[in-house]
Scaffold this motif. Sequence first.
Motif, mmCIF file in Angstrom:
data_model
loop_
_atom_site.group_PDB
_atom_site.id
_atom_site.type_symbol
_atom_site.label_atom_id
_atom_site.label_comp_id
_atom_site.label_asym_id
_atom_site.label_seq_id
_atom_site.Cartn_x
_atom_site.Cartn_y
_atom_site.Cartn_z
ATOM 1 N N THR A 199 9.510 0.394 -8.661
ATOM 2 C CA THR A 199 8.514 -0.662 -8.868
ATOM 3 C C THR A 199 7.821 -1.045 -7.567
ATOM 4 N N LEU A 200 8.604 -1.203 -6.491
ATOM 5 C CA LEU A 200 8.007 -1.600 -5.213
ATOM 6 C C LEU A 200 7.050 -0.521 -4.703
ATOM 7 N N ALA A 201 7.470 0.744 -4.788
ATOM 8 C CA ALA A 201 6.605 1.836 -4.333
ATOM 9 C C ALA A 201 5.313 1.856 -5.139
ATOM 10 N N PHE A 202 5.430 1.623 -6.442
ATOM 11 C CA PHE A 202 4.260 1.577 -7.319
ATOM 12 C C PHE A 202 3.313 0.443 -6.919
ATOM 13 N N ILE A 203 3.870 -0.726 -6.681
ATOM 14 C CA ILE A 203 3.066 -1.898 -6.328
ATOM 15 C C ILE A 203 2.389 -1.705 -4.974
ATOM 16 N N ILE A 204 3.124 -1.154 -4.005
ATOM 17 C CA ILE A 204 2.532 -0.916 -2.687
ATOM 18 C C ILE A 204 1.327 0.008 -2.801
ATOM 19 N N CYS A 205 1.455 1.050 -3.614
ATOM 20 C CA CYS A 205 0.331 1.971 -3.824
ATOM 21 C C CYS A 205 -0.866 1.250 -4.437
ATOM 22 N N LEU A 206 -0.601 0.447 -5.453
ATOM 23 C CA LEU A 206 -1.695 -0.280 -6.117
ATOM 24 C C LEU A 206 -2.380 -1.254 -5.168
ATOM 25 N N MET A 207 -1.602 -1.878 -4.294
ATOM 26 C CA MET A 207 -2.158 -2.872 -3.381
ATOM 27 C C MET A 207 -2.897 -2.243 -2.210
ATOM 28 N N THR A 208 -2.326 -1.183 -1.662
ATOM 29 C CA THR A 208 -2.934 -0.564 -0.478
ATOM 30 C C THR A 208 -4.004 0.466 -0.840
ATOM 31 N N GLY A 209 -3.948 0.978 -2.070
ATOM 32 C CA GLY A 209 -4.893 2.013 -2.480
ATOM 33 C C GLY A 209 -6.358 1.643 -2.252
ATOM 34 N N PRO A 210 -6.832 0.530 -2.831
ATOM 35 C CA PRO A 210 -8.247 0.160 -2.651
ATOM 36 C C PRO A 210 -8.616 -0.053 -1.184
ATOM 37 N N ILE A 211 -7.691 -0.621 -0.412
ATOM 38 C CA ILE A 211 -7.958 -0.873 1.008
ATOM 39 C C ILE A 211 -8.115 0.443 1.756
ATOM 40 N N MET A 212 -7.177 1.363 1.532
ATOM 41 C CA MET A 212 -7.205 2.644 2.222
ATOM 42 C C MET A 212 -8.402 3.486 1.794
ATOM 43 N N ILE A 213 -8.708 3.461 0.506
ATOM 44 C CA ILE A 213 -9.855 4.234 0.004
ATOM 45 C C ILE A 213 -11.153 3.735 0.636
ATOM 46 N N SER A 214 -11.301 2.413 0.708
ATOM 47 C CA SER A 214 -12.489 1.822 1.329
ATOM 48 C C SER A 214 -12.569 2.184 2.810
#
Length: 317
Positions: A9-24
């Motif tokens: 769950t934590l790994a999933f949440i970290i991806c969801l949270m950091t994904g948009p930031i990193m993509i931008s």
Amino acid sequence: MVNLIYATTLAFIICLMTGPIMISWFKKLEFGQQIRNLGPQSHLEKAGIPTMGGVIIILSVVISTLVFAEINMKVMLALFVTVAYGFLGLLDDSIKIIANRSLGLRAWQKIVGQILVALLLAVVVLGKLNLGTEVLIPFLGSTIDLGILYIPFILIVVIGTSNAVNLTDGLDGLAAGVTIIVTITYAYMTFQFGAYELAIFTTAIAGACLGFSWFNTHPAQVFMGDTGSLALGGALAAIAVLTRTQFFLLIIGGVYVIEALSVMIQVSFYKLTGRRVFKMSPIHHHFELKGWEESKIVVRFWILTTLLSLIGLLGLV
């Protein structure tokens, strides 16, 4: 058991949270994918989509594992191989972007780095963990002692797996989806073997790939690049080595094997005859050129991975 769920769950949440930031951030830095003209024409529209998304996966796996697993030598080794191979992939991706070309590190540079990391893994497994040179045989409930062949065998497994996952990463969601299924299967196996902390690491990978798939499914917003694919391949190989289930990985990760074999067959046959066995390799491109929709290929490869994973689990006699 609960920490396995927490790590996922934590790994999933970290991806969801950091994904948009990193993509931008990748977009601002113009870290876009370079597309080879030799590939399917439909892939040309993917040019410029941010790559190096594997950074998101690695970050999620490392944090989640450190939070929920009691760090022992096996977990440290697995994390080391993951990060080290991810760093090799990062160098490869960076060179592609900086040099504005589809090829990054020279083949010899990449293979030397892979050999050094795999060799260190083999030496520590033998010298510090004393796991021995025996490997489990699926369906027989026995082992085979490789003796002096053990270290060369480990090098082949680790380098082969990392490159096979790299070859599989050619369609939106393909490598991430296949890896989710493989790691869930391995999480069950490692738990059954009593390698609880290693199971937490394995579920963290599953959660990270699940979160990454949110942005990587067709049409992809980001690609994992060599950063992610080499790291995932290294992680899977490390898990197999540390649980002595290298032959199980051949079955469970059969899609990776098929992808790698398709390239080897294509290259060898072309050099011998001047003709091609497949329309294009790796084999997922063959199906693309036959007219299959990208999503159909991806889902069917997921289904095949599920079947192979079940077969692999049957080998736990």
